[in-house]
Motif scaffolding. Structure first.
Motif, PDB file in Angstrom:
ATOM      1  N   ASP A 131      16.265  12.843  69.269  1.00  0.00           N
ATOM      2  CA  ASP A 131      17.602  12.830  68.677  1.00  0.00           C
ATOM      3  C   ASP A 131      17.792  14.005  67.727  1.00  0.00           C
ATOM      4  OD1 ASP A 131      18.970  10.809  69.899  1.00  0.00           O
ATOM      5  OD2 ASP A 131      18.425   9.268  68.454  1.00  0.00           O
ATOM      6  N   LYS A 132      16.783  14.307  66.933  1.00  0.00           N
ATOM      7  CA  LYS A 132      16.892  15.440  66.008  1.00  0.00           C
ATOM      8  C   LYS A 132      16.863  16.764  66.756  1.00  0.00           C
ATOM      9  CE  LYS A 132      14.981  13.248  61.859  1.00  0.00           C
ATOM     10  NZ  LYS A 132      13.908  13.289  60.827  1.00  0.00           N
ATOM     11  N   GLU A 135      20.117  17.351  68.156  1.00  0.00           N
ATOM     12  CA  GLU A 135      21.143  17.331  67.105  1.00  0.00           C
ATOM     13  C   GLU A 135      22.031  16.088  67.146  1.00  0.00           C
ATOM     14  OE1 GLU A 135      23.191  21.102  66.866  1.00  0.00           O
ATOM     15  OE2 GLU A 135      21.426  22.143  67.665  1.00  0.00           O
ATOM     16  N   LYS A 137      20.994  13.452  65.571  1.00  0.00           N
ATOM     17  CA  LYS A 137      20.650  12.844  64.285  1.00  0.00           C
ATOM     18  C   LYS A 137      20.382  13.982  63.311  1.00  0.00           C
ATOM     19  CE  LYS A 137      18.077   9.186  64.270  1.00  0.00           C
ATOM     20  NZ  LYS A 137      16.895   8.281  64.383  1.00  0.00           N
ATOM     21  N   PRO A 138      20.859  13.871  62.066  1.00  0.00           N
ATOM     22  CA  PRO A 138      20.669  14.974  61.111  1.00  0.00           C
ATOM     23  C   PRO A 138      19.202  15.177  60.748  1.00  0.00           C
ATOM     24  CG  PRO A 138      21.591  13.039  60.022  1.00  0.00           C
ATOM     25  CD  PRO A 138      21.621  12.748  61.490  1.00  0.00           C
ATOM     26  N   LEU A 139      18.859  16.443  60.463  1.00  0.00           N
ATOM     27  CA  LEU A 139      17.506  16.769  60.042  1.00  0.00           C
ATOM     28  C   LEU A 139      17.282  16.310  58.611  1.00  0.00           C
ATOM     29  CD1 LEU A 139      17.114  20.424  61.386  1.00  0.00           C
ATOM     30  CD2 LEU A 139      16.579  18.267  62.542  1.00  0.00           C
ATOM     31  N   ARG A 144      13.902  20.524  57.614  1.00  0.00           N
ATOM     32  CA  ARG A 144      14.464  21.852  57.309  1.00  0.00           C
ATOM     33  C   ARG A 144      13.426  22.752  56.634  1.00  0.00           C
ATOM     34  NH1 ARG A 144      19.376  18.856  56.880  1.00  0.00           N
ATOM     35  NH2 ARG A 144      18.843  18.073  54.804  1.00  0.00           N
ATOM     36  N   ILE A 155      10.234  18.668  64.516  1.00  0.00           N
ATOM     37  CA  ILE A 155      11.094  19.364  65.482  1.00  0.00           C
ATOM     38  C   ILE A 155      10.270  20.250  66.410  1.00  0.00           C
ATOM     39  CG2 ILE A 155      13.042  20.938  65.773  1.00  0.00           C
ATOM     40  CD1 ILE A 155      13.703  18.163  64.611  1.00  0.00           C
ATOM     41  N   SER A 184      27.318  14.023  70.356  1.00  0.00           N
ATOM     42  CA  SER A 184      26.628  15.110  69.647  1.00  0.00           C
ATOM     43  C   SER A 184      25.509  15.686  70.494  1.00  0.00           C
ATOM     44  CB  SER A 184      26.064  14.587  68.326  1.00  0.00           C
ATOM     45  OG  SER A 184      27.104  14.202  67.449  1.00  0.00           O
ATOM     46  N   ALA A 188      25.391  19.582  71.656  1.00  0.00           N
ATOM     47  CA  ALA A 188      24.275  20.450  71.277  1.00  0.00           C
ATOM     48  C   ALA A 188      23.601  21.044  72.500  1.00  0.00           C
ATOM     49  CB  ALA A 188      23.267  19.659  70.446  1.00  0.00           C
ATOM     50  N   ASN A 192      23.604  25.078  72.795  1.00  0.00           N
ATOM     51  CA  ASN A 192      22.332  25.806  72.841  1.00  0.00           C
ATOM     52  C   ASN A 192      22.025  26.364  74.226  1.00  0.00           C
ATOM     53  OD1 ASN A 192      21.562  25.359  70.091  1.00  0.00           O
ATOM     54  ND2 ASN A 192      21.082  23.239  70.635  1.00  0.00           N
TER      55      ASN A 192
END
Length: 203
Positions: A131-132, A135, A137-139, A144, A155, A184, A188, A192
């Motif tokens: 999911d991350k 994208e 789900k937020p990182l 980061r 990631i 989302s 993404a 990408n």
């Protein structure tokens, strides 16, 4: 032996527990300590033709019995209540002869066609997250930081895992992604340039 062979291994009613109970009732084999709590009629050791147990073996059995927690007993119960017919598919799976494999387990193998399942619901941890990566789900701050510092994080590990899985395919590859935010994820994947719109299907 006649009673054991009379059990229908293809019937859903014939569970591992039914086989265990038959073995215990007719004292065909010695029942392992971990399975003794599930045997209704525990065999009488005075009537069984078994070799004497050494002190070391007795100590091992005591340790095994003492470690039988409610959680482990529940796991054994779930296993024993499954149909015995699953024996062959399970044996094929653990010996890498079946049609299914884990993302990590297929490393180094090749198949004409690959269908990869991307699903974080049973990941039970933070080491991987499709999911991350897609994208959906937020990182986290930790994610980061790993990306900014170019260090190994969830990631990068997930990206490597996806690479290993996808490169197993020789002719065709399909990904099935389970997510709570499909919009989302699709956006993404197209942003990408991982997939084109024609290659993505919402189910």
């Amino acid at each position: 032996m006649d009673a054991l062979l009379a059990l229908d291994p293809e019937s859903p009613a014939t569970t591992f527990l039914a086989v265990l109970e038959c073995v215990a009732e007719y004292r065909l084999f010695e029942i392992p300590a971990a399975l003794c709590p599930f045997v209704v009629d525990d065999p009488d050791p005075t009537t069984m033709d078994v070799e004497p147990i050494t002190d070391d073996e007795a100590s091992d059995n005591e340790d095994e019995t003492a470690e039988a927690s409610p959680a482990s007993l529940e796991a054994w119960r779930a296993f024993l209540e499954t149909p015995y017919s699953q024996t062959i598919p399970y044996a094929e799976y653990v010996s890498d002869r079946g049609p299914f494999g884990t993302h990590q387990g297929v490393k180094g193998l090749e198949f004409e066609r690959v269908l990869a399942i991307l699903d974080d619901s049973d990941a039970r941890g933070f080491l991987f997250s499709y999911d991350k990566l897609f994208e959906a789900k937020p990182l986290s701050d930790t994610d980061r930081k790993h990306l900014a510092d170019a260090t190994d994080g969830g990631i990068t590990r997930t990206r490597r895992l996806l690479y290993v899985t996808c490169t197993r395919a020789e002719k065709s590859l399909a990904l099935v992604a389970y997510t709570e935010d499909p919009d989302s994820l699709v956006a993404a994947a197209m942003r990408n340039q991982w997939f084109s719109s024609e290659e993505i299907e919402r189910l």
